[in-house]
Design a protein around this motif. Structure first.
Motif, PDB file in Angstrom:
ATOM      1  N   TYR A 286      -3.563   7.690  10.752  1.00  0.00           N
ATOM      2  CA  TYR A 286      -3.662   6.356  10.167  1.00  0.00           C
ATOM      3  C   TYR A 286      -4.689   5.510  10.926  1.00  0.00           C
ATOM      4  O   TYR A 286      -5.511   4.817  10.324  1.00  0.00           O
ATOM      5  CB  TYR A 286      -2.289   5.685  10.217  1.00  0.00           C
TER       6      TYR A 286
ATOM      7  N   SER B  31      -0.433   5.119  -0.835  1.00  0.00           N
ATOM      8  CA  SER B  31       0.110   4.295   0.244  1.00  0.00           C
ATOM      9  C   SER B  31      -0.828   4.045   1.408  1.00  0.00           C
ATOM     10  O   SER B  31      -0.505   3.278   2.312  1.00  0.00           O
ATOM     11  CB  SER B  31       1.380   4.960   0.788  1.00  0.00           C
TER      12      SER B  31
ATOM     13  N   ARG C 200      -5.915   1.486   0.061  1.00  0.00           N
ATOM     14  CA  ARG C 200      -5.397   0.670  -1.029  1.00  0.00           C
ATOM     15  C   ARG C 200      -5.405  -0.821  -0.698  1.00  0.00           C
ATOM     16  O   ARG C 200      -5.000  -1.637  -1.520  1.00  0.00           O
ATOM     17  CB  ARG C 200      -3.983   1.126  -1.393  1.00  0.00           C
TER      18      ARG C 200
ATOM     19  N   ARG D  60      -0.620  -4.225   5.584  1.00  0.00           N
ATOM     20  CA  ARG D  60      -0.811  -3.143   6.551  1.00  0.00           C
ATOM     21  C   ARG D  60       0.516  -2.692   7.138  1.00  0.00           C
ATOM     22  O   ARG D  60       0.750  -1.496   7.324  1.00  0.00           O
ATOM     23  CB  ARG D  60      -1.746  -3.607   7.671  1.00  0.00           C
TER      24      ARG D  60
ATOM     25  N   SER E 162       2.217  -0.479   4.659  1.00  0.00           N
ATOM     26  CA  SER E 162       1.553   0.816   4.606  1.00  0.00           C
ATOM     27  C   SER E 162       1.912   1.670   5.819  1.00  0.00           C
ATOM     28  O   SER E 162       2.156   2.878   5.705  1.00  0.00           O
ATOM     29  CB  SER E 162       0.037   0.613   4.520  1.00  0.00           C
TER      30      SER E 162
ATOM     31  N   ALA F 117       5.427   3.626  -1.614  1.00  0.00           N
ATOM     32  CA  ALA F 117       3.990   3.810  -1.836  1.00  0.00           C
ATOM     33  C   ALA F 117       3.516   3.003  -3.043  1.00  0.00           C
ATOM     34  O   ALA F 117       2.427   2.413  -3.023  1.00  0.00           O
ATOM     35  CB  ALA F 117       3.684   5.290  -2.034  1.00  0.00           C
TER      36      ALA F 117
ATOM     37  N   VAL G 242       3.126  -0.577  -1.948  1.00  0.00           N
ATOM     38  CA  VAL G 242       1.907  -0.781  -1.158  1.00  0.00           C
ATOM     39  C   VAL G 242       0.689  -0.868  -2.068  1.00  0.00           C
ATOM     40  O   VAL G 242      -0.167  -1.745  -1.917  1.00  0.00           O
ATOM     41  CB  VAL G 242       1.732   0.347  -0.125  1.00  0.00           C
ATOM     42  N   LYS G 243       0.616   0.055  -3.031  1.00  0.00           N
ATOM     43  CA  LYS G 243      -0.564   0.057  -3.899  1.00  0.00           C
ATOM     44  C   LYS G 243      -0.618  -1.190  -4.782  1.00  0.00           C
ATOM     45  O   LYS G 243      -1.687  -1.762  -4.997  1.00  0.00           O
ATOM     46  CB  LYS G 243      -0.605   1.309  -4.774  1.00  0.00           C
TER      47      LYS G 243
END
Length: 388
Positions: free
Chosen positions: A81, A253, A257, A297, A300, A317, A320-321
């Motif tokens: 990440y 995720s 994004r 963030r 995510s 996910a 998050v998107k």
């Protein structure tokens, strides 16, 4: 009902991630000085540079979470990440390996045969094998269960027929993981399977779909009776829906994004500094954008931690998107109001007006690719209802 029902908590990065972040920043500083990193918005989609990919691979920054036995780094999701958010923040040209690293590699590791793992995973980790996504179709939108591409049994394996749409990089990549219907069923989610398809097969015809900017990133991918052996089947017949939903958690995720337009925000701050500072109102608006960015963030990172622990994260996910891609588009509009300078494609490459023009043309796709926000909100709603 609250977000805690979805098991999203604060995540602290491990100490080794801090050291790794500095290594990546040093690498990017060298690349920037060489002119290969230009701070482009949406670089993970349009920044095609196989040579840059190979240099990343030499540092061990592709296939980081794949086992060492298959050429990977054997590192954690959170370490990966850190690497990808630094690459995105810098606007580095990472699209060549993006899909292979993000989802094709982990999917093959999880569902592939030993022969598939041994063949593909070392090549992915070396930055020498690139993948496309073969999910979407015309008239299907985000409804993957309605796919019409078919794989019929033959004496030697399978014959694949149909057309995939929005197949990013199909004109330059090596393979695609294609979702096809292998059996008719009243349950639309049953009877679907995945196949690894060679994009250079003579029965695969790629037709460009150009962006508003004229860039060639997406394609129609016409599968005109592609003959496949059983070795091309990924996972078990009929397991395609279950495999795809797990793959979508990886696709939806990540930092891409919500960081696609971060280079534009960075350019805005530099432009404000260059022109003599900013007013209290401009400072407040930049601060609000930064706060939203930090919040998404954390969400995510929560998904990355869940995936690392082997927990399902499909609903998280989707959240998050939805939040992240809306933020990306709204950031473009907010930046235009904070500093009302005309967007210009003919401006110096990398300048604020040129980056703004690029971001504006790319913005319509943020909330579409990887599943429309309307579909995502349905997934989130069902997840919240089930969490009661």
């Amino acid at each position: 009902m609250s977000l805690s029902d979805l098991d999203l908590g604060a995540v602290q990065l491990p100490p080794e991630a801090t050291r790794l972040r500095q290594e990546v920043r040093d690498f990017l500083a060298t690349e920037r000085a060489a002119g290969t990193v230009l701070g482009r918005p949406d670089s993970w989609l349009t920044g095609w540079d196989p040579a840059f990919t190979r240099r990343l691979a030499r540092h061990g920054w592709i296939g980081m979470t794949l086992p060492r036995a298959y050429g990977g780094g054997g590192r954690s999701n959170l370490e990966r990440y850190v690497v990808i958010e630094e690459l995105l923040a810098a606007g580095a040209p990472v699209s060549a390996h993006w899909v292979a690293d993000r989802q094709a590699g982990p999917t093959i590791l999880r569902h592939g045969t030993e022969a598939q793992r041994s063949h593909f995973l070392p090549r992915i980790a070396a930055g020498a094998c690139f993948f496309s996504i073969g999910m979407s179709e015309q008239d299907s939108g985000s409804d993957l269960a309605s796919v019409r591409t078919r794989a019929e049994r033959t004496a030697s394996g399978w014959r694949l027929t149909g057309t995939k749409m929005w197949t990013g990089g199909a004109h330059v990549n090596d393979h695609a993981i294609v979702l096809a219907r292998t059996d008719e069923s009243e349950d639309r989610h049953a009877g679907l399977s995945q196949f690894i398809v060679d994009l250079r097969d003579p029965q695969v015809r790629v037709e460009p779909i150009r962006l508003l900017s004229g860039e060639h990133t997406f394609n129609y991918c016409h599968l005109e009776g592609v003959e496949l052996t059983d070795e091309a089947l990924l996972g078990r017949p009929g397991d395609g829906w279950r495999q795809v939903t797990g793959e979508l958690a990886l696709e939806r995720s990540g930092p891409e994004r919500f960081l696609s337009t971060l280079p534009l925000l960075s350019a805005l701050v530099k432009e404000l500094q260059r022109t003599g500072g900013c007013s209290p109102e401009q400072q407040a608006r930049v601060g609000r954008l930064t706060a939203r960015l930090a919040s998404v963030r954390q969400l995510s990172l929560g998904v990355a931690a869940a995936l690392a622990a082997g927990r399902p994260a499909d609903v998280q996910a989707a959240l998050v998107k939805d939040l992240g891609t809306r933020f990306e588009g709204e950031l473009v509009n907010e930046v235009r109001e904070i500093l009302p300078i005309a967007a210009r494609f003919d401006a110096t490459r990398g300048s604020y007006p040129e980056l703004l023009a690029t971001a504006i043309l790319h913005a319509p796709g943020y909330t579409l690719r990887g599943g429309t926000n309307e579909i995502l909100r349905g997934i989130i709603t069902r997840g919240l209802e089930l969490s009661r």
